[in-house]
Design a protein around this motif. Structure first.
Motif, short mmCIF file in Angstrom:
data_model
loop_
_atom_site.label_atom_id
_atom_site.label_comp_id
_atom_site.label_asym_id
_atom_site.label_seq_id
_atom_site.Cartn_x
_atom_site.Cartn_y
_atom_site.Cartn_z
N ASP A 180 3.36 2.21 3.88
CA ASP A 180 4.40 3.23 3.93
C ASP A 180 3.80 4.60 3.60
O ASP A 180 4.04 5.16 2.52
CB ASP A 180 5.51 2.87 2.92
N PRO A 181 3.00 5.15 4.52
CA PRO A 181 2.26 6.38 4.21
C PRO A 181 3.17 7.60 4.15
O PRO A 181 4.30 7.56 4.67
CB PRO A 181 1.30 6.50 5.40
N PRO A 182 2.67 8.69 3.54
CA PRO A 182 3.43 9.96 3.58
C PRO A 182 3.61 10.38 5.04
O PRO A 182 2.80 10.01 5.89
CB PRO A 182 2.51 10.95 2.88
N TYR A 183 4.67 11.12 5.36
CA TYR A 183 4.88 11.44 6.77
C TYR A 183 4.98 12.94 7.07
O TYR A 183 5.49 13.32 8.10
CB TYR A 183 6.07 10.68 7.35
N ASN A 184 4.51 13.77 6.14
CA ASN A 184 4.37 15.19 6.49
C ASN A 184 3.36 15.85 5.54
O ASN A 184 2.67 15.16 4.79
CB ASN A 184 5.73 15.91 6.48
N GLN A 185 3.33 17.19 5.59
CA GLN A 185 2.29 17.91 4.83
C GLN A 185 2.62 18.02 3.34
O GLN A 185 1.78 18.45 2.55
CB GLN A 185 2.06 19.30 5.43
N HIS A 186 3.83 17.65 2.94
CA HIS A 186 4.20 17.82 1.53
C HIS A 186 3.55 16.73 0.69
O HIS A 186 3.81 15.55 0.87
CB HIS A 186 5.72 17.80 1.36
N ARG A 187 2.75 17.20 -0.27
CA ARG A 187 1.98 16.23 -1.05
C ARG A 187 2.80 15.66 -2.19
O ARG A 187 3.49 16.40 -2.89
CB ARG A 187 0.75 16.93 -1.64
N TYR A 188 2.68 14.37 -2.40
CA TYR A 188 3.38 13.74 -3.51
C TYR A 188 2.85 14.28 -4.85
O TYR A 188 3.59 14.39 -5.81
CB TYR A 188 3.26 12.22 -3.43
N ILE A 248 -0.84 -0.45 -4.41
CA ILE A 248 -1.85 0.62 -4.33
C ILE A 248 -1.13 1.96 -4.19
O ILE A 248 -0.18 2.08 -3.42
CB ILE A 248 -2.76 0.44 -3.08
N ASP A 249 -1.57 2.95 -4.93
CA ASP A 249 -1.12 4.33 -4.76
C ASP A 249 -2.12 5.22 -5.50
O ASP A 249 -2.77 4.77 -6.44
CB ASP A 249 0.29 4.53 -5.34
N THR A 250 -2.21 6.48 -5.06
CA THR A 250 -3.11 7.41 -5.75
C THR A 250 -2.45 8.02 -6.99
O THR A 250 -3.15 8.51 -7.87
CB THR A 250 -3.52 8.57 -4.81
N VAL A 310 0.88 -1.17 0.00
CA VAL A 310 0.00 0.00 0.00
C VAL A 310 0.92 1.23 0.00
O VAL A 310 1.99 1.16 0.59
CB VAL A 310 -0.89 -0.01 1.27
N PHE A 311 0.58 2.31 -0.69
CA PHE A 311 1.45 3.49 -0.81
C PHE A 311 2.75 3.11 -1.53
O PHE A 311 3.85 3.38 -1.04
CB PHE A 311 1.80 4.08 0.57
N THR A 312 2.63 2.48 -2.68
CA THR A 312 3.80 1.83 -3.31
C THR A 312 4.81 2.79 -3.92
O THR A 312 5.98 2.45 -4.09
CB THR A 312 3.35 0.79 -4.35
N GLY A 313 4.41 4.01 -4.32
CA GLY A 313 5.36 5.02 -4.84
C GLY A 313 6.16 4.52 -6.02
O GLY A 313 5.61 4.25 -7.10
N THR A 314 7.47 4.35 -5.84
CA THR A 314 8.34 3.87 -6.92
C THR A 314 8.15 2.39 -7.23
O THR A 314 8.72 1.89 -8.19
CB THR A 314 9.82 4.02 -6.53
N ARG A 367 -4.86 1.79 -8.69
CA ARG A 367 -4.73 3.21 -8.38
C ARG A 367 -5.95 3.68 -7.62
O ARG A 367 -7.08 3.40 -8.03
CB ARG A 367 -4.57 4.03 -9.67
N GLY A 368 -5.73 4.37 -6.51
CA GLY A 368 -6.85 4.90 -5.75
C GLY A 368 -6.48 5.11 -4.31
O GLY A 368 -5.33 4.88 -3.90
N ASP A 369 -7.46 5.54 -3.53
CA ASP A 369 -7.25 5.82 -2.11
C ASP A 369 -7.14 4.50 -1.34
O ASP A 369 -8.03 3.65 -1.42
CB ASP A 369 -8.43 6.65 -1.60
N ALA A 370 -6.06 4.37 -0.59
CA ALA A 370 -5.82 3.14 0.17
C ALA A 370 -7.01 2.79 1.05
O ALA A 370 -7.36 1.61 1.20
CB ALA A 370 -4.57 3.31 1.01
N ARG A 371 -7.65 3.79 1.64
CA ARG A 371 -8.73 3.52 2.59
C ARG A 371 -9.90 2.80 1.90
O ARG A 371 -10.53 1.94 2.49
CB ARG A 371 -9.23 4.82 3.23
N GLN A 372 -10.17 3.19 0.66
CA GLN A 372 -11.26 2.52 -0.05
C GLN A 372 -10.82 1.15 -0.57
O GLN A 372 -11.52 0.16 -0.41
CB GLN A 372 -11.70 3.36 -1.26
N LEU A 373 -9.64 1.14 -1.22
CA LEU A 373 -9.24 -0.07 -1.94
C LEU A 373 -9.00 -1.28 -1.03
O LEU A 373 -9.39 -2.39 -1.39
CB LEU A 373 -7.99 0.20 -2.78
#
Ligand SMILES: C[S@@+](CC[C@H](N)C(=O)[O-])C[C@H]1O[C@@H](n2cnc3c(N)ncnc32)[C@H](O)[C@@H]1O
Length: 360
Positions: free
Chosen positions: A201-209, A51-53, A30-34, A182-188
């Motif tokens: 591996d969620p984002p860890y601050n306010q900076h959006r990917y 999964i990733d948005t 979940v939150f797969t990024g690269t 592709r989509g929001d982890a909470r739904q998928l």
């Protein structure tokens, strides 16, 4: 592999080893990024779902996780790459936006990106080659960019690599298949069948990917959005639809708790950064409903921007970076015996340097 903030390069061997020791045959990244972690799981024989948005992350996953390196027709792929590499540059939106109004790439490389991406859209859109060729283009552009690794700003002086010519290379595909979502982890996660192991591996601050990597979003969507600001970001970067609750301090714990609650997996691994919003105790509380929780901590280098220091737009050093290393936390939750067995090689390493972590 593209430069990506928060990418788990150093933690990858540890995650792969835990997957293997746990005997997991199916995994969720979940939150797969690269897709770096998913690739490691696939390399070790697991069937992986990602999964990733981000749309660029989905393309990377269609290339590295869905495509089966054993059955891909490599002559077709090689021929397509040769055709695209030979195309003359033709300046368009990409060149104007990211090489002239901003200076993320040299215009001659930008013009080649424009030409190649247009041919991908015209001739390869519905082909199995599309995600492979687009991944190759993204990685080629990443190798000649002029940033510190995020696309919120470009360097004042051209990075030496930006002067090199753009070159498409063959992506290193892995045998086997998987699935890219592709989509929001909470739904998928709610709709997925059970897996042996889930990695979060969620984002860890306010900076959006979405804004940190807006050029990759645009390269993949190829929708020529209205740009704004010095970095020529996408106008929809300001819209609530592209924001994530994982980037909001007050919503993060609840959002993470939802995923932890809904994901169907025997073992759940969560990595997080000790500089971030939730403490190790808060993370343990989030994972507690999954059973026994083991916490490992690894020392690691901060991202390159922190190594270089804080500068004003004229390039003058204006601030001090407080420290150059931080702790990467890894929490593993599930049935006690299984968790302890999977984590055993790393207990002694916990709180020691990542540089010393074993790889298999
Ligand atoms: C810390 S990065 C993951 C890095 C990844 N493990 C790697 O090694 O490349 C966090 C990822 O979460 C994704 N993301 C943010 N909000 C999301 C959401 N609501 N659902 C799914 N993914 C999300 C971002 O696009 C980003 O790729």
């Amino acid at each position: 592999m593209i430069k990506y903030i928060g990418s788990k390069r150093r933690l990858v061997p540890v995650l792969g080893e835990i997957l293997e020791r746990s005997g997991a045959r199916t995994a969720l990244d979940v939150f797969t990024g690269t897709t770096r972690v998913a690739q490691e799981f696939k390399r070790r024989g697991a069937h992986v779902t990602t999964i990733d948005t981000a749309t660029y992350s989905e393309i990377l996953a269609r290339c590295y996780i869905e495509a089966d390196g054993d059955t891909v027709h490599s002559e077709d792929l090689t021929a397509a790459l040769a055709e695209l590499n030979a195309l003359p540059g033709e300046a368009g939106y990409f060149t104007e936006t990211f090489c002239e109004k901003a200076r993320f790439f040299q215009p001659r490389n930008g013009a080649r990106v424009d030409a190649i991406r247009n041919v991908l859209e015209r001739d390869y859109r519905d082909s199995w080659l599309f995600p492979l060729l687009l991944t190759s283009l993204m990685e080629a552009a990443d190798r000649v960019d002029s940033t510190t690794g995020v696309q919120m700003a470009y360097l004042k002086q051209w990075a030496p690599r930006a002067n090199k010519p753009l070159e498409l290379r063959l992506p290193e595909l892995l045998p086997g298949t998987g699935r890219a979502l592709r989509g929001d982890a909470r739904q998928l996660v709610k709709s997925l069948e059970p897996v042996d192991l889930a990695y979060l591996d969620p984002p860890y601050n306010q900076h959006r990917y979405f804004t940190n990597y807006h050029i990759w979003e645009t390269l993949v969507r190829w929708d020529a959005p209205e740009p704004y600001g010095i970095a020529q970001k996408r106008s929809d970067a300001r819209s609530p639809e592209t924001s994530s609750p994982f980037n909001r301090k007050r919503e993060l714990a609840a959002a993470l708790g939802e995923v932890v609650h809904d994901v169907k997996a025997r073992l759940v691994m969560l990595s997080y950064n000790n500089e971030a919003w939730l403490s190790a105790d808060e993370l343990r509380a989030v994972l507690k409903p999954r059973g026994f929780v083991q916490t490992l901590a690894f020392d690691s280098k901060r991202y390159v921007g922190a190594q270089i220091g804080v500068h004003d737009p004229s390039g003058k050093k204006v601030g001090q970076v407080s420290h150059l290393r931080n702790l990467e936390l890894l929490l593993v939750a599930g049935e006690r015996e299984q968790v302890e067995h999977a984590c055993r090689p790393f207990e002694a390493l916990a709180s020691t340097s990542m540089d010393a972590a074993p790889s298999s």
